[in-house]
Design a protein around this motif. Structure first.
Motif, PDB file in Angstrom:
ATOM      1  N   GLU A 130       0.831  -1.207   0.000  1.00 17.97           N
ATOM      2  CA  GLU A 130       0.000   0.000   0.000  1.00 17.97           C
ATOM      3  C   GLU A 130       0.865   1.256   0.000  1.00 17.97           C
ATOM      4  OE1 GLU A 130      -2.524  -0.315   3.367  1.00 17.97           O
ATOM      5  OE2 GLU A 130      -3.592  -2.076   2.624  1.00 17.97           O
ATOM      6  N   LEU A 131       1.902   1.263   0.824  1.00 23.56           N
ATOM      7  CA  LEU A 131       2.786   2.428   0.894  1.00 23.56           C
ATOM      8  C   LEU A 131       3.521   2.641  -0.426  1.00 23.56           C
ATOM      9  CD1 LEU A 131       4.296   2.032   4.484  1.00 23.56           C
ATOM     10  CD2 LEU A 131       2.571   3.663   3.725  1.00 23.56           C
ATOM     11  N   GLU A 132       3.904   1.536  -1.055  1.00 20.18           N
ATOM     12  CA  GLU A 132       4.583   1.638  -2.349  1.00 20.18           C
ATOM     13  C   GLU A 132       3.668   2.286  -3.386  1.00 20.18           C
ATOM     14  OE1 GLU A 132       6.609  -1.672  -4.784  1.00 20.18           O
ATOM     15  OE2 GLU A 132       7.293  -2.016  -2.732  1.00 20.18           O
ATOM     16  N   ALA A 133       2.392   1.873  -3.363  1.00 24.40           N
ATOM     17  CA  ALA A 133       1.421   2.429  -4.309  1.00 24.40           C
ATOM     18  C   ALA A 133       1.212   3.921  -4.050  1.00 24.40           C
ATOM     19  CB  ALA A 133       0.098   1.681  -4.195  1.00 24.40           C
ATOM     20  N   LEU A 134       1.146   4.299  -2.768  1.00 24.18           N
ATOM     21  CA  LEU A 134       0.973   5.716  -2.429  1.00 24.18           C
ATOM     22  C   LEU A 134       2.185   6.536  -2.862  1.00 24.18           C
ATOM     23  CD1 LEU A 134      -0.635   5.536   1.137  1.00 24.18           C
ATOM     24  CD2 LEU A 134      -1.745   6.168  -1.008  1.00 24.18           C
ATOM     25  N   ARG A 135       3.383   5.995  -2.639  1.00 29.51           N
ATOM     26  CA  ARG A 135       4.598   6.705  -3.058  1.00 29.51           C
ATOM     27  C   ARG A 135       4.616   6.883  -4.580  1.00 29.51           C
ATOM     28  NH1 ARG A 135       7.175   2.967   0.615  1.00 29.51           N
ATOM     29  NH2 ARG A 135       7.564   3.996   2.622  1.00 29.51           N
ATOM     30  N   ALA A 136       4.164   5.853  -5.288  1.00 31.26           N
ATOM     31  CA  ALA A 136       4.138   5.935  -6.751  1.00 31.26           C
ATOM     32  C   ALA A 136       3.180   7.035  -7.204  1.00 31.26           C
ATOM     33  CB  ALA A 136       3.716   4.589  -7.345  1.00 31.26           C
ATOM     34  N   ARG A 137       2.019   7.128  -6.552  1.00 31.15           N
ATOM     35  CA  ARG A 137       1.053   8.177  -6.915  1.00 31.15           C
ATOM     36  C   ARG A 137       1.616   9.552  -6.578  1.00 31.15           C
ATOM     37  NH1 ARG A 137      -4.033   5.497  -3.864  1.00 31.15           N
ATOM     38  NH2 ARG A 137      -3.953   3.467  -4.900  1.00 31.15           N
ATOM     39  N   LEU A 138       2.252   9.655  -5.410  1.00 34.41           N
ATOM     40  CA  LEU A 138       2.814  10.943  -5.006  1.00 34.41           C
ATOM     41  C   LEU A 138       3.885  11.411  -5.989  1.00 34.41           C
ATOM     42  CD1 LEU A 138       2.640  13.040  -2.658  1.00 34.41           C
ATOM     43  CD2 LEU A 138       4.585  11.844  -1.618  1.00 34.41           C
ATOM     44  N   SER A 139       4.623  10.457  -6.532  1.00 27.01           N
ATOM     45  CA  SER A 139       5.710  10.808  -7.456  1.00 27.01           C
ATOM     46  C   SER A 139       5.191  11.375  -8.780  1.00 27.01           C
ATOM     47  CB  SER A 139       6.587   9.586  -7.743  1.00 27.01           C
ATOM     48  OG  SER A 139       5.893   8.635  -8.532  1.00 27.01           O
TER      49      SER A 139
END
Length: 211
Positions: A130-139
């Motif tokens: 989940e955190l990886e997905a959020l970081r990807a969206r933030l990027s």
């Protein structure tokens, strides 16, 4: 299937007994007569756990734990020992062991410990995903959108953000709408939660002047 249990013990009869108990409970079991054997096999990191004897010829259980940690292994480790030793227990737990059981351990206690370890591992992997997905969206945010995001999650208004960034309130609102679309959220509250989870709160860059 509940998962794969990797059992490491130099006692062949104990390995056989543990394997029967675990397979009867629906687990797949891989057995290893030495720590080196497990290292060479490189078990699947996606599921399961390791049942690891502390005292073995050659590489000890604690040494194997250290080697696995160096490799970046996240598989939970449950230590088994016939010799209660507080210092070894503390050392193992501090190094990340999930549990430490004293032989002989009853089937119920063993199965409960394995279920807890596997559940924690699964939850941790899901959280990481989940955190990886959020970081990807933030990027995907542009530099300006990132600035607006960091101001908004501090609880400041669009008017405040406009003043701080030398822009117009209308432009800030347009940025905020784009940010919400990219981060797949519907409210500022959700933006704040994302910032908290990713440790973004308080990491505001110096504002620029371009829109």
């Amino acid at each position: 299937m509940p998962g794969i249990v990797h059992v490491v013990d130099d006692d062949a009869s104990y390995l056989s007994a543990i394997q029967q108990v675990l397979e009867a409970s629906g687990y797949r079991v891989a057995t290893y007569a030495s720590a080196q054997q497990l290292l060479e096999q490189r078990p699947d990191e996606s599921k399961g756990c390791i049942l690891l004897d502390v005292r073995m010829p050659g590489m000890s259980g604690l040494e194997l734990q250290s080697r696995l940690t160096e490799r970046g292994s996240t598989l939970p480790i449950i230590f088994l020992s016939a010799y209660p030793d507080v210092s070894i227990t503390v050392k193992a737990i501090k190094a990340g062991a999930d549990d430490f059981l004293i032989k002989p351990v009853g089937p119920d206690d063993l199965l409960k410990a394995i279920a807890r370890a596997i559940a924690r591992h699964r939850n941790a992997r899901e959280l990481d995903g989940e955190l990886e997905a959020l970081r990807a969206r933030l990027s995907t945010l542009t530099p300006r959108q990132r600035q607006v995001f960091e101001i908004i999650v501090q609880g400041k208004t669009s008017k405040h953000a406009a003043r701080e960034l030398g822009s117009t309130e209308r432009t800030i609102k347009a940025h905020r709408s784009a940010i919400m679309d990219k981060l797949q959220v519907q409210s500022v509250v959700e933006l704040v939660r994302i910032a908290e989870r990713l440790g973004v709160l308080g990491e505001k860059d110096e504002p620029g002047t371009a829109v």
